[in-house]
Scaffold this motif. Structure first.
Motif, PDB file in Angstrom:
ATOM      1  N   UNK A  15       0.814  -1.214   0.000  1.00 17.16           N
ATOM      2  CA  UNK A  15       0.000   0.000   0.000  1.00 17.16           C
ATOM      3  C   UNK A  15       0.850   1.267   0.000  1.00 17.16           C
ATOM      4  N   UNK A  16       2.155   1.112  -0.169  1.00 15.14           N
ATOM      5  CA  UNK A  16       3.022   2.276  -0.326  1.00 15.14           C
ATOM      6  C   UNK A  16       2.726   2.943  -1.671  1.00 15.14           C
ATOM      7  N   UNK A  17       3.007   4.236  -1.791  1.00 18.02           N
ATOM      8  CA  UNK A  17       2.791   4.895  -3.081  1.00 18.02           C
ATOM      9  C   UNK A  17       3.689   4.303  -4.160  1.00 18.02           C
ATOM     10  N   UNK A  18       3.179   4.269  -5.378  1.00 20.57           N
ATOM     11  CA  UNK A  18       3.995   3.818  -6.511  1.00 20.57           C
ATOM     12  C   UNK A  18       3.524   4.533  -7.765  1.00 20.57           C
ATOM     13  N   UNK A  19       4.430   4.692  -8.710  1.00 26.01           N
ATOM     14  CA  UNK A  19       4.159   5.491  -9.897  1.00 26.01           C
ATOM     15  C   UNK A  19       2.941   5.048 -10.683  1.00 26.01           C
ATOM     16  N   UNK A  20       1.956   5.932 -10.759  1.00 29.29           N
ATOM     17  CA  UNK A  20       0.741   5.700 -11.540  1.00 29.29           C
ATOM     18  C   UNK A  20       0.056   4.387 -11.172  1.00 29.29           C
ATOM     19  N   UNK A  21       0.295   3.932  -9.953  1.00 34.10           N
ATOM     20  CA  UNK A  21      -0.266   2.667  -9.453  1.00 34.10           C
ATOM     21  C   UNK A  21       0.010   1.502 -10.405  1.00 34.10           C
ATOM     22  N   UNK A  22       1.175   1.525 -11.035  1.00 34.12           N
ATOM     23  CA  UNK A  22       1.523   0.439 -11.957  1.00 34.12           C
ATOM     24  C   UNK A  22       2.014  -0.805 -11.217  1.00 34.12           C
ATOM     25  N   UNK A  23       2.501  -0.603  -9.994  1.00 32.74           N
ATOM     26  CA  UNK A  23       2.936  -1.726  -9.157  1.00 32.74           C
ATOM     27  C   UNK A  23       3.918  -2.641  -9.903  1.00 32.74           C
ATOM     28  N   UNK A  24       4.944  -2.009 -10.474  1.00 33.40           N
ATOM     29  CA  UNK A  24       5.961  -2.767 -11.214  1.00 33.40           C
ATOM     30  C   UNK A  24       7.018  -3.322 -10.261  1.00 33.40           C
ATOM     31  N   UNK A  25       6.593  -4.252  -9.433  1.00 36.25           N
ATOM     32  CA  UNK A  25       7.512  -4.946  -8.526  1.00 36.25           C
ATOM     33  C   UNK A  25       6.970  -6.350  -8.266  1.00 36.25           C
ATOM     34  N   UNK A  26       7.858  -7.208  -7.816  1.00 38.13           N
ATOM     35  CA  UNK A  26       7.466  -8.536  -7.350  1.00 38.13           C
ATOM     36  C   UNK A  26       8.113  -8.757  -5.995  1.00 38.13           C
ATOM     37  N   UNK A  27       7.373  -9.401  -5.105  1.00 35.40           N
ATOM     38  CA  UNK A  27       7.848  -9.641  -3.740  1.00 35.40           C
ATOM     39  C   UNK A  27       7.788 -11.141  -3.451  1.00 35.40           C
ATOM     40  N   UNK A  28       8.922 -11.701  -3.057  1.00 34.59           N
ATOM     41  CA  UNK A  28       8.997 -13.118  -2.700  1.00 34.59           C
ATOM     42  C   UNK A  28       9.360 -13.215  -1.224  1.00 34.59           C
ATOM     43  N   UNK A  29       8.586 -13.995  -0.479  1.00 39.00           N
ATOM     44  CA  UNK A  29       8.768 -14.108   0.967  1.00 39.00           C
ATOM     45  C   UNK A  29       9.180 -15.534   1.315  1.00 39.00           C
ATOM     46  N   UNK A  30      10.251 -15.655   2.079  1.00 39.28           N
ATOM     47  CA  UNK A  30      10.751 -16.975   2.494  1.00 39.28           C
ATOM     48  C   UNK A  30      10.635 -17.085   4.008  1.00 39.28           C
ATOM     49  N   UNK A  31       9.845 -18.045   4.488  1.00 33.47           N
ATOM     50  CA  UNK A  31       9.646 -18.246   5.927  1.00 33.47           C
ATOM     51  C   UNK A  31       9.981 -19.669   6.373  1.00 33.47           C
ATOM     52  N   UNK A  32      10.079 -20.598   5.444  1.00 31.31           N
ATOM     53  CA  UNK A  32      10.393 -21.980   5.783  1.00 31.31           C
ATOM     54  C   UNK A  32      11.760 -22.045   6.468  1.00 31.31           C
ATOM     55  N   UNK A  33      11.848 -22.589   7.696  1.00 33.38           N
ATOM     56  CA  UNK A  33      13.112 -22.592   8.449  1.00 33.38           C
ATOM     57  C   UNK A  33      14.280 -23.239   7.704  1.00 33.38           C
ATOM     58  N   UNK A  34      14.008 -24.303   6.969  1.00 33.49           N
ATOM     59  CA  UNK A  34      15.078 -24.955   6.210  1.00 33.49           C
ATOM     60  C   UNK A  34      15.606 -24.031   5.120  1.00 33.49           C
ATOM     61  N   UNK A  35      14.690 -23.335   4.464  1.00 27.93           N
ATOM     62  CA  UNK A  35      15.076 -22.420   3.380  1.00 27.93           C
ATOM     63  C   UNK A  35      15.800 -21.190   3.915  1.00 27.93           C
ATOM     64  N   UNK A  36      15.316 -20.625   5.034  1.00 35.93           N
ATOM     65  CA  UNK A  36      15.966 -19.435   5.577  1.00 35.93           C
ATOM     66  C   UNK A  36      17.389 -19.769   6.063  1.00 35.93           C
ATOM     67  N   UNK A  37      17.538 -20.954   6.650  1.00 40.35           N
ATOM     68  CA  UNK A  37      18.874 -21.370   7.106  1.00 40.35           C
ATOM     69  C   UNK A  37      19.812 -21.550   5.919  1.00 40.35           C
ATOM     70  N   UNK A  38      19.285 -22.137   4.855  1.00 44.13           N
ATOM     71  CA  UNK A  38      20.097 -22.350   3.647  1.00 44.13           C
ATOM     72  C   UNK A  38      20.543 -21.015   3.053  1.00 44.13           C
ATOM     73  N   UNK A  39      19.627 -20.070   2.987  1.00 43.76           N
ATOM     74  CA  UNK A  39      19.955 -18.752   2.447  1.00 43.76           C
ATOM     75  C   UNK A  39      21.006 -18.052   3.308  1.00 43.76           C
ATOM     76  N   UNK A  40      20.830 -18.110   4.629  1.00 48.51           N
ATOM     77  CA  UNK A  40      21.786 -17.468   5.529  1.00 48.51           C
ATOM     78  C   UNK A  40      23.184 -18.068   5.395  1.00 48.51           C
TER      79      UNK A  40
END
Length: 200
Positions: A71-96
């Motif tokens: 809900x942050x402002x963005x240019x002309x409400x085009x929302x030209x972004x993608x957001x990926x969320x990682x919460x799985x403990x095995x995956x977060x540990x691997x990334x770290x």
């Protein structure tokens, strides 16, 4: 006599009713929250947190935080972004363990800017700041990171696992969790803000 009893009963009800009404009026009203001070206080309280506990973040809380983000402002409400969320403990540990500059946390949020809009990186920054401020409001810690973005450029196979679209480029990573530290605010340079005129 019957009328007298009825009149007495009505009088008793009126007295009882007025006593309840009076009692309700004497209850102290709830204190009003000063919204302005709460918002400003939240902004000033935000810190970059580099140490987190292992305690997970509830999905409902995380969903609210992410909703604040998009809900942050963005240019002309085009929302030209993608957001990926990682919460799985095995995956977060691997990334770290495999990404330089990524602090160990229970949640990682990867934000990519779209190539279709030349200001999309600014929109990603606004989105990230909303996430960090919402996290602070929930008593959580966060940090915006660029070094893992550089590290992922050298690990295309890992970047591919995040599943971003072809027209999107990773530009920011947020680590999120319950803080295991409480750092003091670092000094800011007030002189960086200057008032200017553009007319003679």
């Amino acid at each position: 006599m019957k009328h007298l009893f009825t009149l007495s009963l009505l009088l008793a009800l009126l007295v009882t009713g007025s006593a309840c009404t009076t009692q309700k009026k004497t209850v102290a009203p709830a204190k009003e929250t000063n919204v302005t001070e709460a918002v400003l206080g939240n902004i000033m309280a935000r810190r970059s947190i580099r140490k987190y506990t292992d305690q997970p973040i509830g999905r409902d809380t995380l969903d609210r935080i992410l909703l604040c983000g998009i809900n942050a402002p963005n240019g002309m409400n085009q929302q030209h972004y993608e957001v990926k969320v990682v919460t799985d403990p095995t995956s977060t540990a691997y990334l770290a363990d495999n990404l330089h500059g990524l602090y160990r946390a229970p949640v990682y949020i990867f934000i990519a800017a779209g190539h279709q809009y030349d200001m999309s990186r600014i929109d990603c920054g606004l989105l990230a700041e909303n996430i960090c401020l919402a996290a602070t409001a929930y008593g959580l810690g966060s940090i915006n990171l660029g070094m893992p973005v550089r590290a992922l450029k050298e690990k295309p196979e890992l970047l591919q696992r995040l599943g971003f679209g072809e027209d999107y480029e990773l530009c920011l990573v947020i680590a999120l969790g319950h803080p295991a530290e409480a750092p003091d605010a670092k000094p800011r340079k007030a002189e960086k803000v200057q008032f200017v005129t553009v007319t003679e």
